[in-house]
Design an enzyme around this catalytic site. Sequence first.
Site, PDB file in Angstrom:
ATOM      1  N   HIS A   1      -0.210 -11.956   0.970  1.00 48.77           N
ATOM      2  CA  HIS A   1      -1.127 -11.066   0.391  1.00 48.77           C
ATOM      3  C   HIS A   1      -1.941 -11.831  -1.166  1.00 48.77           C
ATOM      4  O   HIS A   1      -3.136 -11.890  -1.236  1.00 48.77           O
ATOM      5  CB  HIS A   1      -0.322  -9.811  -0.220  1.00 48.77           C
ATOM      6  CG  HIS A   1      -1.267  -8.979  -0.431  1.00 48.77           C
ATOM      7  ND1 HIS A   1      -0.885  -7.474  -0.584  1.00 48.77           N
ATOM      8  CD2 HIS A   1      -2.670  -8.708  -0.788  1.00 48.77           C
ATOM      9  CE1 HIS A   1      -1.704  -6.655  -0.889  1.00 48.77           C
ATOM     10  NE2 HIS A   1      -2.939  -7.260  -0.856  1.00 48.77           N
TER      11      HIS A   1
ATOM     12  N   LEU B   1     -21.509   1.050  -2.601  1.00 48.58           N
ATOM     13  CA  LEU B   1     -22.596   0.756  -1.478  1.00 48.58           C
ATOM     14  C   LEU B   1     -22.809   1.731  -0.355  1.00 48.58           C
ATOM     15  O   LEU B   1     -23.534   1.669   0.521  1.00 48.58           O
ATOM     16  CB  LEU B   1     -22.351  -0.497  -0.798  1.00 48.58           C
ATOM     17  CG  LEU B   1     -22.570  -1.866  -1.847  1.00 48.58           C
ATOM     18  CD1 LEU B   1     -22.059  -3.028  -1.272  1.00 48.58           C
ATOM     19  CD2 LEU B   1     -24.056  -2.066  -2.419  1.00 48.58           C
ATOM     20  N   THR B   2     -21.950   2.923  -0.587  1.00 54.50           N
ATOM     21  CA  THR B   2     -22.314   4.027   0.484  1.00 54.50           C
ATOM     22  C   THR B   2     -23.303   4.875  -0.002  1.00 54.50           C
ATOM     23  O   THR B   2     -23.815   5.855   0.804  1.00 54.50           O
ATOM     24  CB  THR B   2     -20.860   4.758   0.613  1.00 54.50           C
ATOM     25  OG1 THR B   2     -20.661   5.523  -0.737  1.00 54.50           O
ATOM     26  CG2 THR B   2     -19.939   3.989   1.069  1.00 54.50           C
ATOM     27  N   GLY B   3     -23.956   4.645  -1.401  1.00 58.07           N
ATOM     28  CA  GLY B   3     -24.907   5.313  -1.943  1.00 58.07           C
ATOM     29  C   GLY B   3     -24.452   6.610  -2.428  1.00 58.07           C
ATOM     30  O   GLY B   3     -25.088   7.588  -3.095  1.00 58.07           O
TER      31      GLY B   3
ATOM     32  N   SER C   1      -4.910 -14.443   2.044  1.00 58.57           N
ATOM     33  CA  SER C   1      -5.658 -13.572   1.334  1.00 58.57           C
ATOM     34  C   SER C   1      -5.498 -13.933   0.020  1.00 58.57           C
ATOM     35  O   SER C   1      -4.408 -14.103  -0.544  1.00 58.57           O
ATOM     36  CB  SER C   1      -4.895 -12.248   1.854  1.00 58.57           C
ATOM     37  OG  SER C   1      -5.774 -11.273   0.922  1.00 58.57           O
TER      38      SER C   1
ATOM     39  N   TYR D   1       0.825  -1.046  -0.047  1.00 64.12           N
ATOM     40  CA  TYR D   1      -0.035   0.001   0.148  1.00 64.12           C
ATOM     41  C   TYR D   1       0.799   1.275   0.016  1.00 64.12           C
ATOM     42  O   TYR D   1       1.586   1.495   1.070  1.00 64.12           O
ATOM     43  CB  TYR D   1      -0.899   0.109   1.193  1.00 64.12           C
ATOM     44  CG  TYR D   1      -1.981  -1.007   1.118  1.00 64.12           C
ATOM     45  CD1 TYR D   1      -2.298  -1.871   0.114  1.00 64.12           C
ATOM     46  CD2 TYR D   1      -2.681  -1.436   2.328  1.00 64.12           C
ATOM     47  CE1 TYR D   1      -3.266  -2.717   0.175  1.00 64.12           C
ATOM     48  CE2 TYR D   1      -3.800  -2.438   2.494  1.00 64.12           C
ATOM     49  CZ  TYR D   1      -3.970  -3.020   1.514  1.00 64.12           C
ATOM     50  OH  TYR D   1      -4.627  -4.136   1.425  1.00 64.12           O
TER      51      TYR D   1
ATOM     52  N   ALA E   1     -17.676  -1.982  -1.695  1.00 65.12           N
ATOM     53  CA  ALA E   1     -17.638  -2.077  -3.528  1.00 65.12           C
ATOM     54  C   ALA E   1     -17.201  -0.730  -3.944  1.00 65.12           C
ATOM     55  O   ALA E   1     -17.672  -0.037  -4.722  1.00 65.12           O
ATOM     56  CB  ALA E   1     -19.063  -2.445  -4.043  1.00 65.12           C
TER      57      ALA E   1
END
Length: 309
Positions: free
Chosen positions: A113, A206-208, A143, A49, A202
């Site tokens: 990972h 999906l937070t709108g 993962s 990251y 997503a």
Amino acid sequence: MTTIGSTDVFPLALGANPFGWTSDEATSHEVLDAFVDGGGQVVDTADSYGDGASESILGSWFERTGRRDEVLLATKVGRKSDRRNLRPDTVRTAVGESLERLRTDRVDLLWAHYDDEDTPLAETLATFEELVQAGDVRELGISNYSPDRILEWLEIAEREGFRKPVALQPEYSLLRRESYEDRRRAIATDAGLAVLPYWGLASGLLTGKYSSAEDIEQAADSRRGGIAAGYASDEAFEVVRVVTEVARAQDAEPGTVALAWLLGREGVSAPIASVSRPSQLPSLLAVPQLRLSDEETARLTAASDAVGR
């Protein structure tokens, strides 16, 4: 609370992937302050990251605050730009560098990972065992491995007497269910693996935040808009509509509803969710307290079924 390995923790994990990407150091520190003050414990990062930037920001926060022991620290190896493999020397070097960036003496949960099929799995696991025995790593997680390779990992650990993995990190959300529900769910349940799904929102869909493909196109030049486009379909936006309706009825944020649905799925211990600023955290910290009715859960699941598992 939920359990990861031998540790009881708050059932939601903070994804540190925005640190050094969409969130600078000062803001990332504010996010960490608010998350831990709110009862959160699991922080999930990776050496890839920001090519190490996320770990470095976490390390500077540990040094500034002295709150290392309040965090279950999870990081990953095997995907950094200069070493995309899990060869023994790579793993040893990567973990040593992660510990330096994180300014700590141990990783609480070390994830492989991604699978490295060019390196014998037994060699990778033997190296992980060395790190566990040395005290550099407490627990291990898997993962992005195929079901067959997860089973192979478990068989090798059993046969060789290695530390068994305690956690699994798959992609899983209302818009992506097949990869977990197909076989990984049963494997995780049988092996007692804590499941920490990623991309549970997503990439913001999906937070709108987006209600149509046009909304995503307008945000395509943003850092997340392009990723969210990969989820877009008429069926996906119908899920967003249902999530938003349930959120309105619950007086909650859509993201809270989407993650509460996820937390209620079989085997799921602590969804991983990321934020770029502290103001986004309350909706995440509210997830464990939100109780969806059976009817609301059924509506969400039915809408999700139409997307295709």
